[in-house]
Write a protein that holds these residues in place. Structure first.
Motif, mmCIF file in Angstrom:
data_model
loop_
_atom_site.group_PDB
_atom_site.id
_atom_site.type_symbol
_atom_site.label_atom_id
_atom_site.label_comp_id
_atom_site.label_asym_id
_atom_site.label_seq_id
_atom_site.Cartn_x
_atom_site.Cartn_y
_atom_site.Cartn_z
ATOM 1 N N ARG A 8 0.872 -1.174 0.000
ATOM 2 C CA ARG A 8 0.000 0.000 0.000
ATOM 3 C C ARG A 8 0.905 1.219 0.000
ATOM 4 O O ARG A 8 1.777 1.371 0.843
ATOM 5 C CB ARG A 8 -0.902 0.013 1.233
ATOM 6 C CG ARG A 8 -1.855 1.208 1.243
ATOM 7 C CD ARG A 8 -2.755 1.169 2.451
ATOM 8 N NE ARG A 8 -2.024 1.340 3.693
ATOM 9 C CZ ARG A 8 -1.788 2.512 4.286
ATOM 10 N NH1 ARG A 8 -2.229 3.622 3.738
ATOM 11 N NH2 ARG A 8 -1.109 2.571 5.411
ATOM 12 N N THR A 9 0.703 2.100 -0.976
ATOM 13 C CA THR A 9 1.554 3.279 -1.108
ATOM 14 C C THR A 9 0.778 4.585 -0.964
ATOM 15 O O THR A 9 1.378 5.645 -0.937
ATOM 16 C CB THR A 9 2.274 3.281 -2.473
ATOM 17 O OG1 THR A 9 1.288 3.216 -3.511
ATOM 18 C CG2 THR A 9 3.229 2.108 -2.575
ATOM 19 N N SER A 10 -0.541 4.514 -0.886
ATOM 20 C CA SER A 10 -1.353 5.713 -0.674
ATOM 21 C C SER A 10 -2.339 5.413 0.449
ATOM 22 O O SER A 10 -2.357 4.307 0.992
ATOM 23 C CB SER A 10 -2.091 6.102 -1.957
ATOM 24 O OG SER A 10 -2.975 5.071 -2.344
ATOM 25 N N GLU A 11 -3.152 6.378 0.810
ATOM 26 C CA GLU A 11 -4.083 6.190 1.936
ATOM 27 C C GLU A 11 -4.977 4.969 1.736
ATOM 28 O O GLU A 11 -5.177 4.184 2.641
ATOM 29 C CB GLU A 11 -4.936 7.452 2.136
ATOM 30 C CG GLU A 11 -5.871 7.374 3.316
ATOM 31 C CD GLU A 11 -5.187 7.088 4.654
ATOM 32 O OE1 GLU A 11 -5.795 6.409 5.499
ATOM 33 O OE2 GLU A 11 -4.043 7.522 4.853
ATOM 34 N N ASP A 12 -5.535 4.825 0.551
ATOM 35 C CA ASP A 12 -6.377 3.666 0.260
ATOM 36 C C ASP A 12 -5.646 2.738 -0.690
ATOM 37 O O ASP A 12 -4.984 3.192 -1.624
ATOM 38 C CB ASP A 12 -7.701 4.104 -0.385
ATOM 39 C CG ASP A 12 -8.609 4.825 0.590
ATOM 40 O OD1 ASP A 12 -8.649 4.422 1.773
ATOM 41 O OD2 ASP A 12 -9.273 5.794 0.186
ATOM 42 N N LEU A 13 -5.756 1.463 -0.438
ATOM 43 C CA LEU A 13 -5.180 0.469 -1.333
ATOM 44 C C LEU A 13 -6.085 0.340 -2.553
ATOM 45 O O LEU A 13 -7.273 0.094 -2.414
ATOM 46 C CB LEU A 13 -5.069 -0.887 -0.628
ATOM 47 C CG LEU A 13 -4.565 -2.031 -1.494
ATOM 48 C CD1 LEU A 13 -3.093 -1.843 -1.823
ATOM 49 C CD2 LEU A 13 -4.783 -3.360 -0.791
ATOM 50 N N GLU A 14 -5.522 0.549 -3.722
ATOM 51 C CA GLU A 14 -6.293 0.352 -4.946
ATOM 52 C C GLU A 14 -6.144 -1.106 -5.361
ATOM 53 O O GLU A 14 -5.050 -1.571 -5.652
ATOM 54 C CB GLU A 14 -5.779 1.263 -6.066
ATOM 55 C CG GLU A 14 -6.553 1.076 -7.350
ATOM 56 C CD GLU A 14 -5.996 1.890 -8.503
ATOM 57 O OE1 GLU A 14 -6.372 1.604 -9.645
ATOM 58 O OE2 GLU A 14 -5.176 2.794 -8.258
ATOM 59 N N VAL A 15 -7.253 -1.826 -5.331
ATOM 60 C CA VAL A 15 -7.247 -3.226 -5.753
ATOM 61 C C VAL A 15 -7.353 -3.245 -7.270
ATOM 62 O O VAL A 15 -8.358 -2.834 -7.838
ATOM 63 C CB VAL A 15 -8.400 -4.018 -5.104
ATOM 64 C CG1 VAL A 15 -8.412 -5.452 -5.597
ATOM 65 C CG2 VAL A 15 -8.276 -3.978 -3.588
ATOM 66 N N THR A 16 -6.297 -3.703 -7.912
ATOM 67 C CA THR A 16 -6.241 -3.720 -9.372
ATOM 68 C C THR A 16 -6.707 -5.076 -9.900
ATOM 69 O O THR A 16 -6.802 -6.058 -9.151
ATOM 70 C CB THR A 16 -4.804 -3.476 -9.851
ATOM 71 O OG1 THR A 16 -3.987 -4.572 -9.421
ATOM 72 C CG2 THR A 16 -4.244 -2.156 -9.306
ATOM 73 N N GLN A 17 -6.960 -5.124 -11.181
ATOM 74 C CA GLN A 17 -7.323 -6.394 -11.806
ATOM 75 C C GLN A 17 -6.185 -7.402 -11.687
ATOM 76 O O GLN A 17 -6.418 -8.595 -11.504
ATOM 77 C CB GLN A 17 -7.713 -6.193 -13.285
ATOM 78 C CG GLN A 17 -8.275 -7.446 -13.936
ATOM 79 C CD GLN A 17 -9.529 -7.956 -13.236
ATOM 80 O OE1 GLN A 17 -10.460 -7.196 -12.973
ATOM 81 N NE2 GLN A 17 -9.562 -9.249 -12.922
ATOM 82 N N GLY A 18 -4.950 -6.921 -11.749
ATOM 83 C CA GLY A 18 -3.800 -7.805 -11.567
ATOM 84 C C GLY A 18 -3.795 -8.455 -10.191
ATOM 85 O O GLY A 18 -3.468 -9.641 -10.051
ATOM 86 N N MET A 19 -4.157 -7.681 -9.161
ATOM 87 C CA MET A 19 -4.240 -8.238 -7.809
ATOM 88 C C MET A 19 -5.338 -9.293 -7.727
ATOM 89 O O MET A 19 -5.143 -10.359 -7.129
ATOM 90 C CB MET A 19 -4.505 -7.130 -6.786
ATOM 91 C CG MET A 19 -3.359 -6.167 -6.615
ATOM 92 S SD MET A 19 -3.794 -4.753 -5.591
ATOM 93 C CE MET A 19 -3.735 -5.491 -3.972
ATOM 94 N N ILE A 20 -6.476 -8.990 -8.322
ATOM 95 C CA ILE A 20 -7.598 -9.943 -8.320
ATOM 96 C C ILE A 20 -7.191 -11.220 -9.042
ATOM 97 O O ILE A 20 -7.435 -12.336 -8.565
ATOM 98 C CB ILE A 20 -8.856 -9.304 -8.944
ATOM 99 C CG1 ILE A 20 -9.354 -8.151 -8.062
ATOM 100 C CG2 ILE A 20 -9.957 -10.357 -9.153
ATOM 101 C CD1 ILE A 20 -10.408 -7.276 -8.706
#
Length: 149
Positions: A8-20
């Motif tokens: 996590r590099t910002s306040e909210d974790l952005e869940v990407t398609q790659g992560m999914i």
């Protein structure tokens, strides 16, 4: 299989398609810094000072000569330990990875005393989930290290 690791590099974790895709392929993700140090320290203080939690701690043998301590409960309280799993960082991330709304099944704290505590015997969660009526493995475990491990 390569480690499926993110940070996590910002306040909210952005869940990407790659992560999914990685989660669906490997069945897990490692997300570093999901909580910041202030949040981790609040959890640590909660676990170390909460008198109600201290009352429900029990010991479990490691199969050798040592024991580890464990505390488990199946409700989300109104303290820090109940708010973290309900936070967007946790439940929002799980919602996106699982593809739908999630709920808290249970929480536990595993405590291992440095140099003297027993080893933690890792296991597959689905085995006991099934025995408690969850017939499909559509559940998720979130592990948060409070101290360096």
């Amino acid at each position: 299989m390569p480690l499926r690791e993110y940070r996590r590099t910002s306040e909210d974790l952005e869940v990407t398609q790659g992560m999914i895709d990685d989660f669906n392929d490997a069945g897990y993700l490692v997300v570093r810094n999901l909580l910041d140090m202030e949040e981790v320290n609040k959890l640590k203080r909660q676990f170390e000072t909460n008198k109600d939690m201290q009352k429900i701690i029990f010991s479990q043998s490691d199969g050798a000569s040592k024991k580890m301590k464990l505390c488990a409960w199946n409700y989300a309280g109104n303290d820090v330990s109940g708010m973290v799993p309900r936070s967007y960082k946790y439940s929002g991330t799980c919602d996106k990875l699982m593809g739908g709304e999630v709920y808290l099944y249970h929480q536990k704290v595993m405590m291992k005393d440095a140099f003297s505590g027993g080893k933690i015997l890792w296991h597959q969660d689905y085995g006991y989930w099934y025995k408690t009526g969850n017939l499909s493995p559509d559940m998720m475990t979130v592990f948060t290290a409070i101290d360096p491990c």
